[in-house]
Design a protein around this motif. Structure first.
Motif, PDB file in Angstrom:
ATOM      1  N   GLN A  34     -55.060  98.078  -1.714  1.00 25.66           N
ATOM      2  CA  GLN A  34     -55.696  98.586  -0.510  1.00 25.66           C
ATOM      3  C   GLN A  34     -57.205  98.389  -0.572  1.00 25.66           C
ATOM      4  OE1 GLN A  34     -55.023 102.942  -0.385  1.00 25.66           O
ATOM      5  NE2 GLN A  34     -53.939 102.593  -2.300  1.00 25.66           N
ATOM      6  N   PRO A  35     -57.863  98.433   0.568  1.00 26.94           N
ATOM      7  CA  PRO A  35     -59.320  98.272   0.576  1.00 26.94           C
ATOM      8  C   PRO A  35     -59.985  99.344  -0.287  1.00 26.94           C
ATOM      9  CG  PRO A  35     -58.444  98.202   2.815  1.00 26.94           C
ATOM     10  CD  PRO A  35     -57.325  98.622   1.919  1.00 26.94           C
ATOM     11  N   TYR A  36     -61.061  98.934  -0.952  1.00 25.99           N
ATOM     12  CA  TYR A  36     -61.810  99.848  -1.808  1.00 25.99           C
ATOM     13  C   TYR A  36     -63.253  99.376  -1.795  1.00 25.99           C
ATOM     14  CZ  TYR A  36     -63.010 102.655  -5.940  1.00 25.99           C
ATOM     15  OH  TYR A  36     -63.561 103.565  -6.797  1.00 25.99           O
ATOM     16  N   GLY A  37     -64.054  99.912  -0.903  1.00 23.51           N
ATOM     17  CA  GLY A  37     -65.427  99.433  -0.753  1.00 23.51           C
ATOM     18  C   GLY A  37     -65.414  97.978  -0.331  1.00 23.51           C
ATOM     19  N   TRP A  41     -58.509  98.082  -4.206  1.00 22.73           N
ATOM     20  CA  TRP A  41     -57.941  98.917  -5.264  1.00 22.73           C
ATOM     21  C   TRP A  41     -56.549  98.361  -5.519  1.00 22.73           C
ATOM     22  CZ3 TRP A  41     -59.805 102.520  -8.469  1.00 22.73           C
ATOM     23  CH2 TRP A  41     -58.886 103.193  -9.274  1.00 22.73           C
ATOM     24  N   ILE A  42     -56.381  97.750  -6.683  1.00 25.65           N
ATOM     25  CA  ILE A  42     -55.114  97.104  -6.999  1.00 25.65           C
ATOM     26  C   ILE A  42     -54.575  97.689  -8.296  1.00 25.65           C
ATOM     27  CG2 ILE A  42     -53.958  94.918  -7.477  1.00 25.65           C
ATOM     28  CD1 ILE A  42     -56.360  93.537  -6.072  1.00 25.65           C
ATOM     29  N   GLU A  43     -53.303  98.068  -8.258  1.00 27.23           N
ATOM     30  CA  GLU A  43     -52.621  98.534  -9.459  1.00 27.23           C
ATOM     31  C   GLU A  43     -51.370  97.689  -9.653  1.00 27.23           C
ATOM     32  OE1 GLU A  43     -51.802 102.746  -9.534  1.00 27.23           O
ATOM     33  OE2 GLU A  43     -53.669 103.176  -8.472  1.00 27.23           O
ATOM     34  N   VAL A  44     -51.107  97.340 -10.900  1.00 26.20           N
ATOM     35  CA  VAL A  44     -49.872  96.649 -11.267  1.00 26.20           C
ATOM     36  C   VAL A  44     -49.224  97.432 -12.401  1.00 26.20           C
ATOM     37  CG1 VAL A  44     -50.691  94.367 -10.542  1.00 26.20           C
ATOM     38  CG2 VAL A  44     -51.028  95.090 -12.905  1.00 26.20           C
ATOM     39  N   ALA A  45     -47.906  97.295 -12.502  1.00 27.53           N
ATOM     40  CA  ALA A  45     -47.174  98.016 -13.551  1.00 27.53           C
ATOM     41  C   ALA A  45     -45.925  97.228 -13.897  1.00 27.53           C
ATOM     42  CB  ALA A  45     -46.791  99.417 -13.071  1.00 27.53           C
ATOM     43  N   PRO A  46     -45.373  97.474 -15.088  1.00 24.73           N
ATOM     44  CA  PRO A  46     -44.122  96.822 -15.454  1.00 24.73           C
ATOM     45  C   PRO A  46     -43.003  97.265 -14.517  1.00 24.73           C
ATOM     46  CG  PRO A  46     -45.004  98.106 -17.308  1.00 24.73           C
ATOM     47  CD  PRO A  46     -45.857  98.374 -16.118  1.00 24.73           C
ATOM     48  N   PRO A  47     -42.018  96.401 -14.278  1.00 25.66           N
ATOM     49  CA  PRO A  47     -40.873  96.821 -13.473  1.00 25.66           C
ATOM     50  C   PRO A  47     -40.252  98.084 -14.086  1.00 25.66           C
ATOM     51  CG  PRO A  47     -40.756  94.482 -13.934  1.00 25.66           C
ATOM     52  CD  PRO A  47     -41.878  95.030 -14.764  1.00 25.66           C
ATOM     53  N   GLY A  48     -39.921  99.026 -13.256  1.00 25.13           N
ATOM     54  CA  GLY A  48     -39.332 100.263 -13.757  1.00 25.13           C
ATOM     55  C   GLY A  48     -40.352 101.334 -14.083  1.00 25.13           C
ATOM     56  N   GLY A  50     -44.237 102.870 -15.753  1.00 22.67           N
ATOM     57  CA  GLY A  50     -45.062 102.868 -16.953  1.00 22.67           C
ATOM     58  C   GLY A  50     -46.518 103.027 -16.571  1.00 22.67           C
ATOM     59  N   VAL A  51     -47.382 102.833 -17.532  1.00 24.19           N
ATOM     60  CA  VAL A  51     -48.812 102.929 -17.290  1.00 24.19           C
ATOM     61  C   VAL A  51     -49.229 101.821 -16.322  1.00 24.19           C
ATOM     62  CG1 VAL A  51     -51.089 102.777 -18.366  1.00 24.19           C
ATOM     63  CG2 VAL A  51     -49.251 103.977 -19.536  1.00 24.19           C
ATOM     64  N   HIS A  52     -50.026 102.176 -15.331  1.00 28.68           N
ATOM     65  CA  HIS A  52     -50.508 101.212 -14.352  1.00 28.68           C
ATOM     66  C   HIS A  52     -51.808 100.585 -14.829  1.00 28.68           C
ATOM     67  CE1 HIS A  52     -48.202 102.716 -10.614  1.00 28.68           C
ATOM     68  NE2 HIS A  52     -47.551 103.058 -11.711  1.00 28.68           N
ATOM     69  N   LEU A  53     -51.948  99.282 -14.614  1.00 34.57           N
ATOM     70  CA  LEU A  53     -53.217  98.592 -14.849  1.00 34.57           C
ATOM     71  C   LEU A  53     -53.949  98.537 -13.528  1.00 34.57           C
ATOM     72  CD1 LEU A  53     -52.123  95.532 -17.011  1.00 34.57           C
ATOM     73  CD2 LEU A  53     -53.036  97.723 -17.790  1.00 34.57           C
ATOM     74  N   VAL A  54     -55.185  99.003 -13.504  1.00 32.94           N
ATOM     75  CA  VAL A  54     -56.028  98.899 -12.323  1.00 32.94           C
ATOM     76  C   VAL A  54     -56.839  97.621 -12.477  1.00 32.94           C
ATOM     77  CG1 VAL A  54     -57.898  99.940 -10.997  1.00 32.94           C
ATOM     78  CG2 VAL A  54     -56.159 101.407 -12.066  1.00 32.94           C
ATOM     79  N   ILE A  55     -56.672  96.708 -11.527  1.00 29.77           N
ATOM     80  CA  ILE A  55     -57.388  95.432 -11.545  1.00 29.77           C
ATOM     81  C   ILE A  55     -58.668  95.637 -10.751  1.00 29.77           C
ATOM     82  CG2 ILE A  55     -57.261  92.977 -10.987  1.00 29.77           C
ATOM     83  CD1 ILE A  55     -55.136  93.941 -13.029  1.00 29.77           C
ATOM     84  N   HIS A  56     -59.776  95.853 -11.432  1.00 29.20           N
ATOM     85  CA  HIS A  56     -61.037  96.234 -10.799  1.00 29.20           C
ATOM     86  C   HIS A  56     -62.014  95.067 -10.797  1.00 29.20           C
ATOM     87  CE1 HIS A  56     -64.678  98.474  -9.901  1.00 29.20           C
ATOM     88  NE2 HIS A  56     -63.921  99.538  -9.642  1.00 29.20           N
ATOM     89  N   GLN A  57     -62.646  94.858  -9.667  1.00 31.15           N
ATOM     90  CA  GLN A  57     -63.656  93.805  -9.537  1.00 31.15           C
ATOM     91  C   GLN A  57     -64.878  94.175 -10.370  1.00 31.15           C
ATOM     92  OE1 GLN A  57     -63.361  90.894  -7.592  1.00 31.15           O
ATOM     93  NE2 GLN A  57     -65.187  90.326  -8.714  1.00 31.15           N
ATOM     94  N   ALA A  58     -65.243  93.328 -11.321  1.00 31.69           N
ATOM     95  CA  ALA A  58     -66.446  93.567 -12.129  1.00 31.69           C
ATOM     96  C   ALA A  58     -67.673  93.322 -11.262  1.00 31.69           C
ATOM     97  CB  ALA A  58     -66.464  92.642 -13.337  1.00 31.69           C
ATOM     98  N   ASP A  59     -68.678  94.102 -11.454  1.00 33.52           N
ATOM     99  CA  ASP A  59     -69.933  93.941 -10.723  1.00 33.52           C
ATOM    100  C   ASP A  59     -70.762  92.873 -11.436  1.00 33.52           C
ATOM    101  OD1 ASP A  59     -72.678  94.266  -9.853  1.00 33.52           O
ATOM    102  OD2 ASP A  59     -72.104  96.245  -9.093  1.00 33.52           O
TER     103      ASP A  59
END
Length: 122
Positions: A34-37, A41-48, A50-59
């Motif tokens: 979803q939009p984030y500034g 804001w992107i999250e990915v996780a293993p199927p089923g 688990g802990v989510h990885l937030v894919i954040h744009q580096a400044d």
């Protein structure tokens, strides 16, 4: 008190390239996008789950990320050799192939931004 980890943030130069890596190559699923500034804001996780990885744009103003040093994010597989073969077949680059050490099996792979991650065996 019971605590758990729900998210780990990974800073990347190109969010879409990172999403493509984690979904097409590693096999994770997008759980939020979803939009984030000025980025997303992107999250990915293993199927089923688990802990989510937030894919954040580096400044671009931030200091360069440390290269050639693994983040201590440890992914675990039931069969590290088989998982290594599957990931290599999907185009994931390993800097350290699976090896059996005194503490157990270990390997290191990198994403398309050069971030390094550990892979272990349950």
């Amino acid at each position: 008190m019971a605590l758990s980890i729900s998210q780990v943030t990974i800073y990347v130069e190109d969010q879409q390239r990172a999403v493509d890596f984690w979904t097409a190559k590693v096999g994770f699923e997008v759980t939020s996008d979803q939009p984030y500034g000025e980025s997303r804001w992107i999250e990915v996780a293993p199927p089923g789950g688990g802990v989510h990885l937030v894919i954040h744009q580096a400044d671009p103003k931030w200091p360069a990320l440390v290269k050639d040093m693994p983040n201590y994010v440890l992914f675990q597989a039931d069969d590290i050799v088989k998982t290594h073969e599957e990931l290599v077949g999907r185009g994931v680059e390993f800097t350290q192939a699976p090896s059996h050490e005194p503490w157990g099996w270990t390997a290191v792979f990198k994403d398309d931004d050069g971030n390094l991650f550990h892979l272990g065996q349950r």
